[in-house]
Design a protein around this motif. Structure first.
Motif, short mmCIF file in Angstrom:
data_model
loop_
_atom_site.label_atom_id
_atom_site.label_comp_id
_atom_site.label_asym_id
_atom_site.label_seq_id
_atom_site.Cartn_x
_atom_site.Cartn_y
_atom_site.Cartn_z
N GLU A 256 -67.02 46.49 -2.65
CA GLU A 256 -65.79 46.85 -3.36
C GLU A 256 -64.86 47.68 -2.47
O GLU A 256 -63.66 47.41 -2.39
CB GLU A 256 -66.16 47.64 -4.63
N LEU A 257 -65.42 48.66 -1.78
CA LEU A 257 -64.61 49.52 -0.91
C LEU A 257 -64.08 48.75 0.29
O LEU A 257 -62.92 48.93 0.69
CB LEU A 257 -65.44 50.72 -0.45
N THR A 258 -64.90 47.89 0.87
CA THR A 258 -64.46 47.10 2.01
C THR A 258 -63.31 46.18 1.60
O THR A 258 -62.36 45.99 2.37
CB THR A 258 -65.62 46.28 2.58
N ALA A 259 -63.37 45.63 0.40
CA ALA A 259 -62.28 44.78 -0.09
C ALA A 259 -60.99 45.58 -0.25
O ALA A 259 -59.89 45.08 0.05
CB ALA A 259 -62.67 44.14 -1.42
N ILE A 260 -61.11 46.82 -0.72
CA ILE A 260 -59.92 47.67 -0.87
C ILE A 260 -59.29 47.95 0.49
O ILE A 260 -58.06 47.90 0.65
CB ILE A 260 -60.29 48.98 -1.59
N HIS A 261 -60.11 48.25 1.48
CA HIS A 261 -59.59 48.52 2.82
C HIS A 261 -58.97 47.27 3.44
O HIS A 261 -57.99 47.35 4.19
CB HIS A 261 -60.70 49.06 3.71
N SER A 262 -59.53 46.11 3.12
CA SER A 262 -58.92 44.86 3.58
C SER A 262 -57.54 44.68 2.97
O SER A 262 -56.58 44.31 3.65
CB SER A 262 -59.82 43.67 3.20
N LEU A 263 -57.43 44.96 1.68
CA LEU A 263 -56.15 44.85 0.99
C LEU A 263 -55.13 45.82 1.55
O LEU A 263 -53.94 45.52 1.64
CB LEU A 263 -56.36 45.09 -0.51
N ALA A 264 -55.59 47.01 1.95
CA ALA A 264 -54.69 48.02 2.50
C ALA A 264 -54.32 47.75 3.94
O ALA A 264 -53.39 48.38 4.47
CB ALA A 264 -55.34 49.41 2.39
N GLY A 265 -55.02 46.82 4.59
CA GLY A 265 -54.73 46.52 5.98
C GLY A 265 -55.30 47.52 6.96
O GLY A 265 -54.81 47.63 8.08
N VAL A 266 -56.33 48.26 6.57
CA VAL A 266 -56.92 49.28 7.45
C VAL A 266 -58.37 48.97 7.78
O VAL A 266 -59.10 49.85 8.24
CB VAL A 266 -56.81 50.68 6.80
N LEU A 267 -58.79 47.73 7.58
CA LEU A 267 -60.19 47.37 7.81
C LEU A 267 -60.37 46.87 9.25
O LEU A 267 -59.59 46.05 9.73
CB LEU A 267 -60.62 46.29 6.83
N ASP A 268 -61.41 47.37 9.89
CA ASP A 268 -61.81 46.87 11.20
C ASP A 268 -62.94 45.87 10.99
O ASP A 268 -64.08 46.27 10.75
CB ASP A 268 -62.27 48.02 12.09
N PRO A 269 -62.65 44.56 11.04
CA PRO A 269 -63.71 43.57 10.76
C PRO A 269 -64.89 43.70 11.71
O PRO A 269 -66.02 43.42 11.32
CB PRO A 269 -62.99 42.23 10.94
N GLY A 270 -64.65 44.12 12.95
CA GLY A 270 -65.74 44.22 13.91
C GLY A 270 -66.75 45.29 13.55
O GLY A 270 -67.88 45.28 14.05
#
Length: 533
Positions: A256-270
């Motif tokens: 859930e949190l990773t999805a929120i960070h993806s939506l915010a554009g602040v997720l580092d996929p690596g």
């Protein structure tokens, strides 16, 4: 040619809705119609897609009428990530590719005029939504393939261009294409709060046994906390160590949190899935939008949602703008934030542990407790400052602690026992395990999530403790909301005691009331924590 169909996802906050793209190419007036309640950015896709197809040396139906429907038609659709699906549906309707190649696939990506792809925000929640509808094959911009792979059971193809997407679908060798350029939002990979708690430990804190116990209770039950005291007393030092005593996120929390960070554009996929509770401490001049979410165009999560299942510190709380403080009412009460726009209503999770810290006055010198008050604040400024610490928002904060500066003896006592974060975290994990077992048949994880009605009906205090709590409400010492929060605190104090059985009684209630009302804890309570270590 028959109507060709492709699929993508439209986001409503962190919730994805499957969108079916139908393209029809038929004789008639030469024009391109894009219908289905699309926003301006998506409406411009007709030009992006046309030029991307032409510059990819593919066949654009230049002498025919092109109609593209995005359904369901009553769902407002926004964002440029629909481009790839639209282009493939048009090509399939024209006969350039076989329509059956698009079946059972999800397509995400923004097209440039030369046919290259650009990355977009929110790939993870899009892929999650697709999986819920039985779609397990996705085509995304190359840099976000790792992000899409976080969803178990999904086959992911990362491509750089429209031509590469067609090659993947048809099983042909991939043509050359330049690397995908990340969008401005996707470049924000290193969120300032993500690793703050890795270089601190609760063992760094001298003394402050009362405040340390309050931190433990807040971490164990997910309770909000207010720390007050003169400048330099250690309020920030305590707050930034709360993440160190929190256990790793549960799998559903992590996703859930990773999805929120993806939506915010602040997720580092690596970096993979987020497994540690996040922490953030925005400056007091932060805007309402940055704290609760919003913005022009697509709604972006604010700090309340980015620290979901973690800790948000609002230091110098009375200096925050009043609209920011008032906006905290809903998330503090319900654990979620709703952002309303003209044609958009987005609800985002916000179950963070909110920690607010404040000086006793704007200058921080108000010290009547030691008989040395050098405060220089004017009465009007002092009243305005303290008004921010009372009222509806303060009533929603579970624990209040006044932090006193260390005495000279405490600063030099080298033999004073100091528990490290790992020791306290073990007790927090044990308490949370008891809560997980208690709330197994509900949607809650922690005591702070339980409603007052459910607590009264299913998990009441002992009869004597209930009478005492009701007396505080009748006397006006507690509001009904405050009584619910004391009830929750009593359960957390109970859960932290490994020898406790049954329901919380008068002893646990007394500790909960002291935590709620800001009264000092009994020495036996603090010593009890040390003995159970």
């Amino acid at each position: 040619m028959p109507v060709a169909t492709a699929r993508t996802v439209s986001l409503d906050g962190a919730v994805g809705h499957l969108v079916t793209i139908q393209a029809d190419v038929s004789p008639g007036q030469v024009r391109v119609d894009l219908v289905g309640r699309v926003d301006q950015a998506l409406g411009e896709a007709r030009d992006r897609v046309r030029m991307a197809i032409i510059n990819s040396e593919l066949d654009w139906p230049a002498t025919k009428r092109v109609t593209v429907l995005l359904s369901p038609a009553d769902l407002h659709k926004r964002g440029t990530h629909h481009d790839l699906g639209i282009a493939l549906a048009v090509l399939a309707a024209e006969g350039s590719i076989a329509p059956e190649l698009l079946a059972h696939c999800l397509f995400v990506g923004e097209l440039t005029l030369d046919g290259s792809l650009r990355s977009v925000r929110g790939v993870l929640p899009m892929v999650l939504a697709a999986r819920e509808h039985g779609i397990t094959t996705v085509v995304v911009p190359e840099p976000q393939a790792e992000e899409a792979m976080m969803v178990p059971g999904t086959t992911v193809f990362g491509v750089r261009s429209l031509a590469q997407a067609i090659a993947v679908l048809s099983g042909q060798p991939l043509p050359e294409a330049p690397p995908v350029v990340r969008s401005a939002g996707a470049n924000l990979l290193h969120w300032r709060g993500s690793t703050r708690h890795e270089d601190v430990d609760l063992a760094d804190v001298l003394g402050m046994d009362d405040a340390r116990f309050a931190l433990e209770v807040a971490a164990a039950g997910g309770h909000h906390l207010m720390l007050s005291g003169p400048k330099g007393a250690g309020k920030t030092t305590l707050a930034e160590r709360i993440p160190t005593i929190l256990p790793d996120l549960a799998p559903e929390e992590s996703l859930e949190l990773t999805a929120i960070h993806s939506l915010a554009g602040v997720l580092d996929p690596g970096a993979g899935m987020i497994v540690r509770p996040p922490y953030s401490a925005p400056h007091h001049d932060a805007s309402k939008t940055s704290i609760v979410g919003g913005g022009s165009g697509q709604v972006r999560p604010g700090e309340l949602s980015r620290t979901h299942a973690g800790v948000l510190l609002l230091d110098e709380f009375p200096l925050f703008r009043r609209d920011v403080i008032e906006a905290l009412r809903e998330p503090l009460e319900n654990g979620e934030i709703t952002v309303a726009r003209a044609e958009e209503l987005v609800t985002l999770p916000a179950r963070t542990i909110l920690v607010v810290a404040a000086n006793p006055c704007p200058c921080g010198e108000h010290r009547p407790d030691v008989g040395k008050d050098t405060c220089r604040c004017k009465p009007v400024a002092l009243r305005e400052y303290r008004s921010r610490l009372t009222g509806p928002v303060a009533d929603r904060i579970d624990i209040t602690r006044h932090v006193q500066p260390l005495s000279p003896h405490q600063r030099v006592d080298r033999f004073a026992a100091r528990e490290d974060s790992a020791t306290v975290r073990a007790r927090v994990e044990a308490a949370r395990a008891r809560q997980a077992e208690r709330y197994a048949d509900t949607g809650w994880r922690l005591n702070a999530h339980a409603t007052g009605v459910a607590l009264r009906d299913r998990w009441p205090l002992t009869a004597s403790a209930t009478r005492t709590l009701d007396e505080h409400v009748v006397k006006g010492a507690l509001t009904n909301r405050g009584a619910v929060r004391v009830h929750r605190l009593a359960w957390t104090v109970h859960d932290l005691d490994p020898s406790s059985t049954g329901a919380p009684g008068p002893a646990a209630l007394d500790v909960a009331l002291r935590l709620r009302q800001g009264r000092p804890l009994l020495d036996s309570t603090v010593r009890g924590r040390e003995c159970s270590a």
